[in-house]
Motif scaffolding. Sequence first.
Motif, PDB file in Angstrom:
ATOM      1  N   TRP A  81       0.851  -1.195   0.000  1.00 47.96           N
ATOM      2  CA  TRP A  81       0.000   0.000   0.000  1.00 47.96           C
ATOM      3  C   TRP A  81       0.883   1.240   0.000  1.00 47.96           C
ATOM      4  O   TRP A  81       2.034   1.213   0.433  1.00 47.96           O
ATOM      5  CB  TRP A  81      -0.934   0.010   1.218  1.00 47.96           C
ATOM      6  N   GLY A  82       0.326   2.327  -0.549  1.00 46.42           N
ATOM      7  CA  GLY A  82       1.083   3.568  -0.572  1.00 46.42           C
ATOM      8  C   GLY A  82       0.589   4.530  -1.633  1.00 46.42           C
ATOM      9  O   GLY A  82      -0.525   4.420  -2.140  1.00 46.42           O
ATOM     10  N   GLU A  83       1.468   5.481  -1.978  1.00 54.01           N
ATOM     11  CA  GLU A  83       1.132   6.560  -2.910  1.00 54.01           C
ATOM     12  C   GLU A  83       1.747   6.296  -4.271  1.00 54.01           C
ATOM     13  O   GLU A  83       2.906   5.934  -4.378  1.00 54.01           O
ATOM     14  CB  GLU A  83       1.658   7.883  -2.348  1.00 54.01           C
ATOM     15  N   LYS A  85       2.120   8.032  -8.252  1.00 51.16           N
ATOM     16  CA  LYS A  85       1.967   9.192  -9.123  1.00 51.16           C
ATOM     17  C   LYS A  85       2.118   8.737 -10.570  1.00 51.16           C
ATOM     18  O   LYS A  85       3.065   8.038 -10.913  1.00 51.16           O
ATOM     19  CB  LYS A  85       3.026  10.249  -8.799  1.00 51.16           C
ATOM     20  N   THR A  94      -1.831  11.973  -8.488  1.00 48.12           N
ATOM     21  CA  THR A  94      -1.519  11.142  -7.331  1.00 48.12           C
ATOM     22  C   THR A  94      -2.739  10.348  -6.895  1.00 48.12           C
ATOM     23  O   THR A  94      -3.856  10.878  -6.856  1.00 48.12           O
ATOM     24  CB  THR A  94      -1.041  12.003  -6.150  1.00 48.12           C
ATOM     25  N   GLU A  95      -2.513   9.084  -6.577  1.00 50.50           N
ATOM     26  CA  GLU A  95      -3.577   8.258  -6.026  1.00 50.50           C
ATOM     27  C   GLU A  95      -2.992   7.348  -4.961  1.00 50.50           C
ATOM     28  O   GLU A  95      -1.784   7.125  -4.903  1.00 50.50           O
ATOM     29  CB  GLU A  95      -4.265   7.430  -7.118  1.00 50.50           C
ATOM     30  N   HIS A  96      -3.870   6.855  -4.099  1.00 46.95           N
ATOM     31  CA  HIS A  96      -3.456   5.947  -3.041  1.00 46.95           C
ATOM     32  C   HIS A  96      -4.016   4.560  -3.320  1.00 46.95           C
ATOM     33  O   HIS A  96      -5.214   4.410  -3.586  1.00 46.95           O
ATOM     34  CB  HIS A  96      -3.912   6.468  -1.678  1.00 46.95           C
ATOM     35  N   GLU A 107      -8.240   4.592  -3.434  1.00 47.14           N
ATOM     36  CA  GLU A 107      -9.001   5.531  -2.599  1.00 47.14           C
ATOM     37  C   GLU A 107      -9.548   6.662  -3.469  1.00 47.14           C
ATOM     38  O   GLU A 107      -8.790   7.332  -4.187  1.00 47.14           O
ATOM     39  CB  GLU A 107      -8.109   6.115  -1.505  1.00 47.14           C
ATOM     40  N   TRP A 112     -12.486   3.518  -0.261  1.00 45.58           N
ATOM     41  CA  TRP A 112     -11.658   2.561  -0.970  1.00 45.58           C
ATOM     42  C   TRP A 112     -12.527   1.710  -1.894  1.00 45.58           C
ATOM     43  O   TRP A 112     -13.472   1.071  -1.444  1.00 45.58           O
ATOM     44  CB  TRP A 112     -10.895   1.677   0.019  1.00 45.58           C
TER      45      TRP A 112
END
Length: 218
Positions: A81-83, A85, A94-96, A107, A112
């Motif tokens: 999991w994380g960020e 780009k 940017t998305e998570h 997200e 989610w």
Amino acid sequence: MRRWRAAVLAVCTALLLSGCSAGLSDSGQPLTIEQADTLAQVRFRLAAGGDAVVALTAGKTDSVDHVSATLTVDFDDGIAWGEVKRGPEGIAVTEHLAFNPKVCLVEKDGVWQQESSPSPIMAVVFGMGADRPENSTLLRQSDARYLGQADDDGVELQVFRSPSVDGQKARTRLWVDEHGALRRLDAGDDDALVIRPTGAKPAARIPAVDQAFGAHGD
């Protein structure tokens, strides 16, 4: 040897790259006993250290296909999991994300939502770790190669090419420091796909991950 069929090999081979960093051999040399022992342990050492934070980049920085990500990887449960780009640097979106090898969550507005699967490039992070050491004898008998030493971010590292799988020539390179720790994994050059463990503190696990994937990434 079958465990080298992780996503890291499948994706890096599919990229069909032949680039070679300065100072590295294109053909490489057969592994010595010591080198085979080092390569056999490197992926296991990373996974045995617990959750790891990795920085991933793919594509040229000015390309619309450019991707950069900072991800926490739980090798035991097979979840990351994380960020992320996407797009050229400076204007990237940017998305998570949270994902296992089969399912991806994104997200959106604090909620989610499930997508069908993570991109193959993202799934490569799971191939960086292994639940046990490789067989060093089999590695010496394979076409895994030692490519030489090269500088990466100011550190001199040993560079290995992984063995082929099912007749498909591997291009995955593993860059290892003097302590036997994996410092970089790539698909053959500096642009297509580069992943580096950062040593940063892992991000807290997202509650939605447990709700969606359950124990052990199921």
